[in-house]
Design a protein around this motif. Structure first.
Motif, PDB file in Angstrom:
ATOM      1  N   ASP A 281      81.696   2.070   1.841  1.00  0.00           N
ATOM      2  CA  ASP A 281      81.626   3.530   1.951  1.00  0.00           C
ATOM      3  C   ASP A 281      82.783   4.067   2.793  1.00  0.00           C
ATOM      4  O   ASP A 281      83.464   5.036   2.420  1.00  0.00           O
ATOM      5  CB  ASP A 281      80.289   3.910   2.582  1.00  0.00           C
ATOM      6  N   VAL A 282      83.015   3.439   3.937  1.00  0.00           N
ATOM      7  CA  VAL A 282      84.063   3.886   4.865  1.00  0.00           C
ATOM      8  C   VAL A 282      85.446   3.768   4.224  1.00  0.00           C
ATOM      9  O   VAL A 282      86.273   4.686   4.315  1.00  0.00           O
ATOM     10  CB  VAL A 282      83.982   3.061   6.167  1.00  0.00           C
ATOM     11  N   LEU A 283      85.717   2.642   3.575  1.00  0.00           N
ATOM     12  CA  LEU A 283      87.021   2.429   2.951  1.00  0.00           C
ATOM     13  C   LEU A 283      87.252   3.405   1.801  1.00  0.00           C
ATOM     14  O   LEU A 283      88.353   3.940   1.635  1.00  0.00           O
ATOM     15  CB  LEU A 283      87.135   0.988   2.454  1.00  0.00           C
ATOM     16  N   THR A 284      86.221   3.644   1.016  1.00  0.00           N
ATOM     17  CA  THR A 284      86.343   4.574  -0.106  1.00  0.00           C
ATOM     18  C   THR A 284      86.597   5.991   0.397  1.00  0.00           C
ATOM     19  O   THR A 284      87.449   6.719  -0.143  1.00  0.00           O
ATOM     20  CB  THR A 284      85.065   4.534  -0.970  1.00  0.00           C
ATOM     21  N   PHE A 285      85.874   6.399   1.431  1.00  0.00           N
ATOM     22  CA  PHE A 285      86.052   7.725   2.018  1.00  0.00           C
ATOM     23  C   PHE A 285      87.478   7.890   2.545  1.00  0.00           C
ATOM     24  O   PHE A 285      88.137   8.903   2.294  1.00  0.00           O
ATOM     25  CB  PHE A 285      85.033   7.910   3.150  1.00  0.00           C
ATOM     26  N   ALA A 286      87.963   6.897   3.270  1.00  0.00           N
ATOM     27  CA  ALA A 286      89.307   6.970   3.844  1.00  0.00           C
ATOM     28  C   ALA A 286      90.370   6.988   2.756  1.00  0.00           C
ATOM     29  O   ALA A 286      91.370   7.709   2.851  1.00  0.00           O
ATOM     30  CB  ALA A 286      89.530   5.805   4.803  1.00  0.00           C
ATOM     31  N   ASN A 287      90.165   6.202   1.695  1.00  0.00           N
ATOM     32  CA  ASN A 287      91.109   6.199   0.573  1.00  0.00           C
ATOM     33  C   ASN A 287      91.183   7.566  -0.092  1.00  0.00           C
ATOM     34  O   ASN A 287      92.266   8.053  -0.430  1.00  0.00           O
ATOM     35  CB  ASN A 287      90.665   5.168  -0.475  1.00  0.00           C
ATOM     36  N   ARG A 288      90.037   8.192  -0.297  1.00  0.00           N
ATOM     37  CA  ARG A 288      90.003   9.513  -0.937  1.00  0.00           C
ATOM     38  C   ARG A 288      90.721  10.539  -0.082  1.00  0.00           C
ATOM     39  O   ARG A 288      91.475  11.376  -0.595  1.00  0.00           O
ATOM     40  CB  ARG A 288      88.556   9.938  -1.171  1.00  0.00           C
ATOM     41  N   ALA A 289      90.498  10.492   1.231  1.00  0.00           N
ATOM     42  CA  ALA A 289      91.158  11.444   2.123  1.00  0.00           C
ATOM     43  C   ALA A 289      92.669  11.255   2.102  1.00  0.00           C
ATOM     44  O   ALA A 289      93.436  12.230   2.023  1.00  0.00           O
ATOM     45  CB  ALA A 289      90.618  11.281   3.546  1.00  0.00           C
ATOM     46  N   ALA A 290      93.124  10.002   2.168  1.00  0.00           N
ATOM     47  CA  ALA A 290      94.560   9.724   2.141  1.00  0.00           C
ATOM     48  C   ALA A 290      95.178  10.151   0.817  1.00  0.00           C
ATOM     49  O   ALA A 290      96.319  10.639   0.775  1.00  0.00           O
ATOM     50  CB  ALA A 290      94.809   8.244   2.395  1.00  0.00           C
ATOM     51  N   ALA A 291      94.436   9.991  -0.284  1.00  0.00           N
ATOM     52  CA  ALA A 291      94.940  10.380  -1.593  1.00  0.00           C
ATOM     53  C   ALA A 291      95.192  11.886  -1.656  1.00  0.00           C
ATOM     54  O   ALA A 291      96.185  12.335  -2.255  1.00  0.00           O
ATOM     55  CB  ALA A 291      93.954   9.965  -2.689  1.00  0.00           C
ATOM     56  N   VAL A 292      94.318  12.673  -1.039  1.00  0.00           N
ATOM     57  CA  VAL A 292      94.529  14.127  -1.015  1.00  0.00           C
ATOM     58  C   VAL A 292      95.819  14.449  -0.265  1.00  0.00           C
ATOM     59  O   VAL A 292      96.620  15.288  -0.701  1.00  0.00           O
ATOM     60  CB  VAL A 292      93.323  14.841  -0.371  1.00  0.00           C
ATOM     61  N   THR A 293      96.037  13.795   0.872  1.00  0.00           N
ATOM     62  CA  THR A 293      97.275  14.025   1.628  1.00  0.00           C
ATOM     63  C   THR A 293      98.492  13.677   0.787  1.00  0.00           C
ATOM     64  O   THR A 293      99.515  14.388   0.826  1.00  0.00           O
ATOM     65  CB  THR A 293      97.258  13.207   2.935  1.00  0.00           C
ATOM     66  N   CYS A 294      98.418  12.596   0.007  1.00  0.00           N
ATOM     67  CA  CYS A 294      99.550  12.195  -0.839  1.00  0.00           C
ATOM     68  C   CYS A 294      99.816  13.198  -1.957  1.00  0.00           C
ATOM     69  O   CYS A 294     100.916  13.226  -2.517  1.00  0.00           O
ATOM     70  CB  CYS A 294      99.289  10.822  -1.449  1.00  0.00           C
ATOM     71  N   SER A 295      98.824  14.009  -2.303  1.00  0.00           N
ATOM     72  CA  SER A 295      98.988  14.987  -3.374  1.00  0.00           C
ATOM     73  C   SER A 295      99.583  16.295  -2.864  1.00  0.00           C
ATOM     74  O   SER A 295      99.772  17.234  -3.643  1.00  0.00           O
ATOM     75  CB  SER A 295      97.644  15.262  -4.053  1.00  0.00           C
ATOM     76  N   ARG A 296      99.877  16.356  -1.559  1.00  0.00           N
ATOM     77  CA  ARG A 296     100.426  17.562  -0.944  1.00  0.00           C
ATOM     78  C   ARG A 296     101.765  17.247  -0.290  1.00  0.00           C
ATOM     79  O   ARG A 296     102.041  16.101   0.046  1.00  0.00           O
ATOM     80  CB  ARG A 296      99.457  18.089   0.130  1.00  0.00           C
ATOM     81  N   GLN A 297     102.547  18.285  -0.065  1.00  0.00           N
ATOM     82  CA  GLN A 297     103.824  18.081   0.614  1.00  0.00           C
ATOM     83  C   GLN A 297     103.599  17.963   2.112  1.00  0.00           C
ATOM     84  O   GLN A 297     102.926  18.787   2.725  1.00  0.00           O
ATOM     85  CB  GLN A 297     104.777  19.252   0.335  1.00  0.00           C
ATOM     86  N   GLY A 298     104.150  16.900   2.700  1.00  0.00           N
ATOM     87  CA  GLY A 298     104.041  16.708   4.144  1.00  0.00           C
ATOM     88  C   GLY A 298     102.650  16.280   4.569  1.00  0.00           C
ATOM     89  O   GLY A 298     101.779  15.982   3.747  1.00  0.00           O
ATOM     90  N   ASN A 299     102.456  16.244   5.884  1.00  0.00           N
ATOM     91  CA  ASN A 299     101.171  15.814   6.433  1.00  0.00           C
ATOM     92  C   ASN A 299     100.192  16.991   6.444  1.00  0.00           C
ATOM     93  O   ASN A 299     100.362  17.943   7.205  1.00  0.00           O
ATOM     94  CB  ASN A 299     101.365  15.287   7.864  1.00  0.00           C
ATOM     95  N   ASP A 300      99.182  16.929   5.591  1.00  0.00           N
ATOM     96  CA  ASP A 300      98.195  18.000   5.494  1.00  0.00           C
ATOM     97  C   ASP A 300      96.848  17.386   5.126  1.00  0.00           C
ATOM     98  O   ASP A 300      96.431  17.416   3.967  1.00  0.00           O
ATOM     99  CB  ASP A 300      98.635  19.025   4.441  1.00  0.00           C
ATOM    100  N   PRO A 301      96.137  16.815   6.114  1.00  0.00           N
ATOM    101  CA  PRO A 301      94.876  16.133   5.819  1.00  0.00           C
ATOM    102  C   PRO A 301      93.846  17.094   5.232  1.00  0.00           C
ATOM    103  O   PRO A 301      93.824  18.280   5.576  1.00  0.00           O
ATOM    104  CB  PRO A 301      94.416  15.617   7.192  1.00  0.00           C
ATOM    105  N   PRO A 302      92.981  16.587   4.362  1.00  0.00           N
ATOM    106  CA  PRO A 302      91.939  17.442   3.799  1.00  0.00           C
ATOM    107  C   PRO A 302      90.846  17.718   4.830  1.00  0.00           C
ATOM    108  O   PRO A 302      90.731  17.038   5.846  1.00  0.00           O
ATOM    109  CB  PRO A 302      91.381  16.599   2.654  1.00  0.00           C
ATOM    110  N   ARG A 303      90.061  18.722   4.537  1.00  0.00           N
ATOM    111  CA  ARG A 303      88.861  19.011   5.316  1.00  0.00           C
ATOM    112  C   ARG A 303      87.652  18.389   4.618  1.00  0.00           C
ATOM    113  O   ARG A 303      87.684  18.111   3.412  1.00  0.00           O
ATOM    114  CB  ARG A 303      88.685  20.515   5.500  1.00  0.00           C
ATOM    115  N   LEU A 304      86.587  18.186   5.376  1.00  0.00           N
ATOM    116  CA  LEU A 304      85.418  17.507   4.867  1.00  0.00           C
ATOM    117  C   LEU A 304      84.870  18.206   3.613  1.00  0.00           C
ATOM    118  O   LEU A 304      84.449  17.552   2.655  1.00  0.00           O
ATOM    119  CB  LEU A 304      84.348  17.432   5.957  1.00  0.00           C
ATOM    120  N   GLN A 305      84.914  19.535   3.635  1.00  0.00           N
ATOM    121  CA  GLN A 305      84.378  20.283   2.493  1.00  0.00           C
ATOM    122  C   GLN A 305      85.145  19.998   1.218  1.00  0.00           C
ATOM    123  O   GLN A 305      84.564  19.987   0.113  1.00  0.00           O
ATOM    124  CB  GLN A 305      84.434  21.799   2.783  1.00  0.00           C
TER     125      GLN A 305
END
Length: 310
Positions: A281-305
């Motif tokens: 669960d933890v690894l999947t959650f972290a992977n999804r969050a990092a993937a969102v950052t990779c889909s944006r320009q620069g460092n812009d972490p997603p929010r939980l929502q």
């Protein structure tokens, strides 16, 4: 609270103008600083410990911490310049050039460290260039040693080879930090640079024997791997429209810490006893969050929502 300790700086990210002109856009950054913001955005109680300049770049850094709900009680302001990091995106992995002589974050000293932390500080997170440059590296290593066994220690080397003149010497010092850590997050790229030609499995076995309860290896598009003395779990990478990978590792680490906290697995003893389901669960959650950052320009972490809605 999860307190990230180390550098805060201004990343100068390349940008193009309307008529083909090129330039750089100043963005708040620094690996532990980014981890703190990612942790907060993803629902974790986050704090930051470090020395931040009183210049206008420092004001930007402090304002972004405040805007993202990061606790600032362990921030010290000093009349010293802010570190500037220039980013190149021409290679698969971002390349950095840092300008930090006499900078506030690099000059972190023992006087900047609290004599004791309040009981609500559950975890201290360390890593990146603040562990490669003095006097900050010695200051933070001393803090790790002082707090080892008192609260969870998390480490992400996040290696910048251009800042390291002696790879073997750095590897020996890093192995000392690994022995003090309960949780280590490291990229496969870092391991390949540290130990050329050595299999990841052998490195994990050696590092786990030194002390960490859980080691997580990020493997880019191949996903991530989590290992304890009891089990190994691998999850696949998330499918994304890649823009760039700036901040992806920091987002992953922040997400890892936030999710472990939410599941009640961040205490050192719980890390070593984590079950396969929670680790996946933890690894999947972290992977999804990092993937969102990779889909944006620069460092812009997603929010939980954002993750909940996807």
């Amino acid at each position: 609270m999860i307190v990230s300790c180390g550098e805060s700086l201004i990343d100068c990210v390349p940008m193009s103008g309307r008529n083909g002109e090129s330039g750089f856009r100043p963005c708040v950054g620094g690996s532990p600083y980014n981890v703190a913001i990612a942790t907060a955005r993803l629902g974790g109680p986050a704090g930051f410990l470090g020395r931040i300049s009183t210049d206008f770049f420092g004001d930007m850094l402090v304002s972004a911490l405040e805007a993202n709900g990061v606790d600032r009680r362990f921030v010290v302001r000093r009349d010293q310049p802010s570190t500037l990091g220039f980013v190149s995106l021409e290679d698969e992995e971002p390349q950095y050039a840092f300008y930090s002589n006499g900078a506030a974050d690099r000059m972190l000293e023992a006087e900047d460290i609290p004599a004791a932390f309040p009981a609500d500080v559950e975890c201290l997170q360390f890593g990146s260039i603040s562990l490669m440059q003095e006097p900050a590296a010695t200051t933070l290593e001393s803090l790790m040693r002082r707090e080892h066994g008192r609260r969870t220690i998390a480490l992400d080397p996040n290696i910048r080879p251009r800042l390291i003149a002696d790879r073997e010497g750095y590897a020996r010092r890093l192995e000392g930090w690994v022995a003090l850590a309960d949780l280590v997050k490291v990229s496969r790229v870092d391991l390949d640079w540290l130990y050329p030609g050595e299999a990841v499995e052998g490195i994990l076995e050696r590092w786990l024997a030194a002390g960490p309860r859980l080691i997580v290896v990020t493997m880019g598009t191949d996903g991530a791997l989590g290992a304890t003395e009891r089990l190994i779990v691998t999850v696949s990478g998330a499918s994304i429209r890649l823009v760039d990978t700036v901040g992806a590792g920091d987002t992953f680490h922040g997400a890892l810490l936030a999710r472990l906290h939410e599941l009640g697995d961040l205490e050192a003893d719980r890390l070593g006893a984590i079950g396969e389901g929670d680790l996946r669960d933890v690894l999947t959650f972290a992977n999804r969050a990092a993937a969102v950052t990779c889909s944006r320009q620069g460092n812009d972490p997603p929010r939980l929502q954002e993750l909940a809605a996807s």
